[in-house]
Design a protein around this motif. Structure first.
Motif, PDB file in Angstrom:
ATOM      1  N   GLU A 148       3.808 -39.787  52.522  1.00  0.00           N
ATOM      2  CA  GLU A 148       5.188 -39.403  53.446  1.00  0.00           C
ATOM      3  C   GLU A 148       6.370 -38.533  53.008  1.00  0.00           C
ATOM      4  N   ALA A 149       6.324 -39.390  51.811  1.00  0.00           N
ATOM      5  CA  ALA A 149       7.829 -39.110  51.681  1.00  0.00           C
ATOM      6  C   ALA A 149       7.722 -38.022  51.721  1.00  0.00           C
ATOM      7  N   GLY A 152       7.470 -34.827  54.351  1.00  0.00           N
ATOM      8  CA  GLY A 152       7.964 -35.546  55.763  1.00  0.00           C
ATOM      9  C   GLY A 152       6.782 -35.649  56.726  1.00  0.00           C
ATOM     10  N   GLY A 153       6.014 -36.634  56.125  1.00  0.00           N
ATOM     11  CA  GLY A 153       5.179 -37.473  57.518  1.00  0.00           C
ATOM     12  C   GLY A 153       3.448 -36.746  57.293  1.00  0.00           C
ATOM     13  N   LEU A 154       2.824 -37.524  57.781  1.00  0.00           N
ATOM     14  CA  LEU A 154       1.549 -36.736  57.781  1.00  0.00           C
ATOM     15  C   LEU A 154       1.185 -36.704  58.976  1.00  0.00           C
ATOM     16  N   LYS A 155       1.846 -36.863  59.778  1.00  0.00           N
ATOM     17  CA  LYS A 155       1.155 -36.650  61.584  1.00  0.00           C
ATOM     18  C   LYS A 155       0.819 -35.204  61.532  1.00  0.00           C
ATOM     19  N   GLY A 156      -0.380 -35.059  62.095  1.00  0.00           N
ATOM     20  CA  GLY A 156      -0.811 -33.438  62.692  1.00  0.00           C
ATOM     21  C   GLY A 156      -1.331 -32.847  61.134  1.00  0.00           C
ATOM     22  N   LYS A 157      -0.998 -33.498  59.862  1.00  0.00           N
ATOM     23  CA  LYS A 157      -1.638 -32.554  58.842  1.00  0.00           C
ATOM     24  C   LYS A 157      -3.073 -32.672  58.128  1.00  0.00           C
ATOM     25  N   THR A 158      -3.411 -32.369  57.562  1.00  0.00           N
ATOM     26  CA  THR A 158      -4.836 -32.280  56.776  1.00  0.00           C
ATOM     27  C   THR A 158      -4.502 -32.854  55.654  1.00  0.00           C
ATOM     28  N   GLY A 247       4.357 -26.438  48.797  1.00  0.00           N
ATOM     29  CA  GLY A 247       4.941 -27.358  49.507  1.00  0.00           C
ATOM     30  C   GLY A 247       4.056 -29.228  49.615  1.00  0.00           C
ATOM     31  N   GLY A 248       2.754 -28.687  49.333  1.00  0.00           N
ATOM     32  CA  GLY A 248       1.657 -29.804  49.395  1.00  0.00           C
ATOM     33  C   GLY A 248       2.233 -30.930  48.382  1.00  0.00           C
ATOM     34  N   SER A 249       0.944 -32.279  48.712  1.00  0.00           N
ATOM     35  CA  SER A 249       1.225 -32.844  47.972  1.00  0.00           C
ATOM     36  C   SER A 249      -0.425 -33.689  46.971  1.00  0.00           C
ATOM     37  N   ILE A 250       0.212 -33.557  45.716  1.00  0.00           N
ATOM     38  CA  ILE A 250      -1.082 -34.302  45.345  1.00  0.00           C
ATOM     39  C   ILE A 250      -0.601 -35.884  44.566  1.00  0.00           C
ATOM     40  N   VAL A 251      -1.337 -37.094  45.318  1.00  0.00           N
ATOM     41  CA  VAL A 251      -1.179 -38.010  44.709  1.00  0.00           C
ATOM     42  C   VAL A 251      -2.119 -38.612  43.821  1.00  0.00           C
ATOM     43  N   SER A 252      -2.453 -38.434  42.330  1.00  0.00           N
ATOM     44  CA  SER A 252      -3.525 -39.280  41.982  1.00  0.00           C
ATOM     45  C   SER A 252      -4.227 -40.488  41.088  1.00  0.00           C
TER      46      SER A 252
END
Ligand SMILES: NC(=O)c1ccc[n+]([C@@H]2O[C@H](COP(=O)([O-])OP(=O)(O)OC[C@H]3O[C@@H](n4cnc5c(N)ncnc54)[C@H](OP(=O)(O)O)[C@@H]3O)[C@@H](O)[C@H]2O)c1
Length: 673
Positions: A148-149, A152-158, A247-252
């Motif tokens: 999220e940080a 910039g938030g996960l609302k409405g995202k995939t 601009g996306g994120s991967i957290v492993s």
């Protein structure tokens, strides 16, 4: 307070090895040595892949583990001792924890944790369900917060979560869509798990896309550049980079940690692995940056506040704990078999547990939620004459209920309760406990606490005196909500909320027979409240009399609404749940009807109108002479003590009850979301 024994049984390994070498040992019970510690009598503990990695010696380069090494990282249980600096938890509290220490495991009769890693278990959550949550729940929460940080938030995202029915995966899918507003969650599963996960993930908002990773090409099915956030549960981060938007994120959580993460966990980790791991992590970050993606590894931390949040989401129905298989500690082969399943990282579902209190079965139960039971238990067969063709009815026979006879208390449990545990019967919608109790004369339940549960007693015969802990015996003024001598026809209702303490005693010379029922409230931390009310016997002989209905002001009720306590159905007691209870006494040959959802004149009483879960109970009030036939089904006949789970119904459906015994039949309807 019970004595703490000097030794205990534990899954304690003498040296590094695979699950086949695990054994149960008797070892000294851990003792509190630090001011912030708590000692917990473990009721249930769960199994995680990290247990196996530690047992195999994967981390021995970083930490000198002490043997015999007790396995297990999370547990639920009751606090039996606290350190000198602990003031927010006390002996007797029911808690759940992810232990922070490296050398103190949980698959044991007792475990040590700290106050900052331990939270009060919501009362409505069973010990087994509670033990499933800490490690995976906190991991998921911390990963989601980081993502999220970062974006910039996960609302409405995939979001993309491989292994949707794994320990971490199932929690992630549920929280992403039900709590964090993700619009689409893509998950991968093997063939047999697709239908099952559809059932688990059907609640709440957000679409779930299921990909059978054994048959389809996952990358083509997802499509390049379509994912905002990937939660890497299966070490596929680098291969999945093309799927992530710029601009996306991967957290492993499943690739190797960075050297810095390792040092945070093990301060004395030698420098060579630290440097090597930092290097590998830098390479992963660099490869991700070429796609404009932020990559990081996360190693979860113990956190009591996070556990509070997770507990709240369970209470609100946003997170359903997923129990895989259970085994008693004494059944070492079953425990090892659970560990083997996790070791192979194939086939398992959710979490495996080792409960320490008596369980009805030591056999692995490939089941989690009630829905699974509905799929596996023989349904009462339909006949031509049934009227609700879409309803599924599964009997819960009296003799199959849990039973405990303590002499002063004889109790039959429809759902897991106290020392009775059956993972198939943990809850049904909001209905969590249904006990049919008989308390001997001059006996009862001394003052005890409740919190975050809606608890009510329906008196069948005899007398039960309810007192709030603040009222001393002999100093009562007059009967009211907080002091009441309940008789047949009375219902006493308690909102446990932030916490109350009360007693229920049989102060008469005759036994008292009553139903003790708990429902999960729609929110935690409600203002505690009592209601007592008498329901007319004659009216119950005419038709079902509604006893409870949802608080009309709903989940967002203000303090004034709470004080006004207006129920959705006039004349009932308001409950903080999408739940209606009714009672009827049907004379022989007569037929009663129950409109699902408690509807009257098409007025909406309940919010959740489809997929209602209706539990029917026939109390043991007439020496076994009562019988009812449900929904005109020749083979849906319930005798005294029997119950039935009715699913596949929606508000407005009409369920019929014919009294076909030798004498009238008393019937209780518990109609839940
Ligand atoms: N960093 C941290 O703090 C942290 C915290 C928790 C967990 N972890 C790590 O994260 C990983 C996952 O943990 P977990 O508890 O969720 O594991 P788990 O419950 O043991 O997951 C096993 C499941 O994954 C599925 N699976 C295996 N390979 C798959 C693939 N290629 N694609 C899709 N599904 C696959 C299997 O289902 P099928 O039968 O359908 O194949 C199996 O049931 C582990 O490596 C664990 O050590 C790290």
């Amino acid at each position: 307070m019970a004595q703490i024994p000097s030794t205990m049984r534990a899954l304690a390994i003498p040296t590094y090895g695979k699950p086949s070498s695990y054994g149960v040992a008797t070892i000294p019970t851990p003792q509190i040595t630090q001011p912030d510690e708590v000692l917990i009598k473990v009721h249930a503990a769960s199994v995680n892949p990290i247990d196996i990695k530690v047992a195999e010696g994967a981390l021995k380069f970083a930490h000198k583990y002490k043997f015999p090494l007790v396995l297990g990282h999370d547990a639920s249980g009751t606090i039996v001792a606290v350190g000198s600096a602990v003031d927010s938890l006390k002996v007797g509290d029911q808690v759940f924890t992810r232990v922070p220490g490296h050398d103190s495991g949980t698959i044991a009769e007792y475990c040590l944790s700290t106050v900052s890693a331990t939270a009060l278990k919501p009362e409505s959550l069973s010990f087994v369900d509670a033990a499933s949550i800490p490690l995976v729940g906190l991991t998921v929460l911390q990963v989601i917060r980081r993502a999220e940080a970062e974006i910039g938030g996960l609302k409405g995202k995939t979001a993309y979560v491989p292994a949707g029915l794994s320990g971490t995966g199932n929690v992630a899918v549920q929280l992403l869509k039900n709590v964090f507003g993700v619009k689409k969650v893509i998950t991968t599963l093997s063939t047999g798990k697709i239908e099952r996960s559809k059932e688990l993930f059907k609640e709440g908002e957000g679409e779930v896309v299921y990909i059978d990773y054994t048959k389809e090409n996952v990358s083509s099915a997802i499509g390049a550049g379509t994912v905002d956030f990937m939660f890497d549960t299966m070490a596929g981060a680098i291969d999945s980079l093309p799927l992530i938007r710029k601009g996306g994120s991967i957290v492993s959580i499943s690739k190797t940690p960075s050297g810095e993460e390792l040092k945070k966990k093990f301060a004395s980790a030698p420098w060579i692995p630290v440097v090597v791991l930092n290097l590998v992590d830098q390479v992963n970050k660099w490869r991700a940056s070429r796609y404009g993606v932020n990559y990081s590894y996360l190693w979860m931390n113990s956190d009591a506040k996070g556990l509070d949040e997770l507990g709240q989401w369970v209470v609100e129905g946003k997170l359903q704990p997923l129990v895989g298989r259970t085994a008693k500690l004494e059944d070492l082969e079953a425990v090892k078999s659970g560990y083997n399943e996790v070791y192979q990282a194939k086939g398992g579902v959710g979490k495996s547990y080792t409960p320490f209190r008596s369980s009805t079965t030591s056999q692995p139960q490939p089941t989690n939620s009630f829905e699974t039971l509905m799929n596996t238990a023989p349904a009462i067969k339909s006949t031509m004459s049934k009227s609700l063709t879409h309803a599924k009815i599964v009997a819960r026979r009296s003799a199959a209920r849990g039973h405990a006879n303590h002499g002063w208390l004889d109790s039959h449990h429809t759902f897991s309760f106290a020392s009775y545990h059956d993972p198939r019967f943990e809850r049904f919608g909001s209905l969590r406990v249904l006990n049919e109790d008989r308390v001997a004369a001059r006996n009862g339940f001394p003052t005890h606490p409740h919190r975050d549960a809606e608890i009510f007693s329906y008196i069948l015969s005899g007398e039960l005196t309810h007192r709030d802990s603040t009222i001393q015996k002999g100093k009562e003024v007059k009967e009211g909500d907080d002091f009441y001598r309940m008789k047949r026809g009375d219902v006493q209702f308690t909102t446990g909320g932030t916490g109350i303490a009360h007693s229920e005693n049989n102060e008469s010379d005759k036994p008292v027979h009553f139903l003790q029922i708990w429902a999960l409230p729609w929110a935690r931390g409600l203002t505690p409240r009592y209601h007592t009310k008498t329901f007319d016997e004659a009216k119950k002989r005419e038709a079902f009399v509604p006893i409870l209905s949802p608080l009309a002001a709903g989940k967002g009720a203000s303090a004034e609404d709470e004080a006004a306590a207006v129920p959705a159905l006039p004349g009932t007691i308001p409950i903080h749940a999408d739940f209606v209870m009714a009672a009827g006494i049907i004379s022989v040959g007569k037929k009663f009807e129950w409109t699902v959802g408690g509807e009257s004149d098409a007025k909406a009483v309940v919010k959740s109108r489809s997929d209602r879960k209706v539990y029917i109970h026939v109390p043991m009030t007439n020496d076994g002479k009562s019988k009812i036939r449900l929904d005109s089904r020749e083979d849906s006949i319930l005798a005294e003590g029997d119950g039935a789970f009715v699913t596949g119904v929606q508000a407005g459906d009409v369920l019929s009850f014919e009294s076909i015994g030798e004498v009238e039949a008393e019937v209780i309807v518990l109609d839940s979301d």
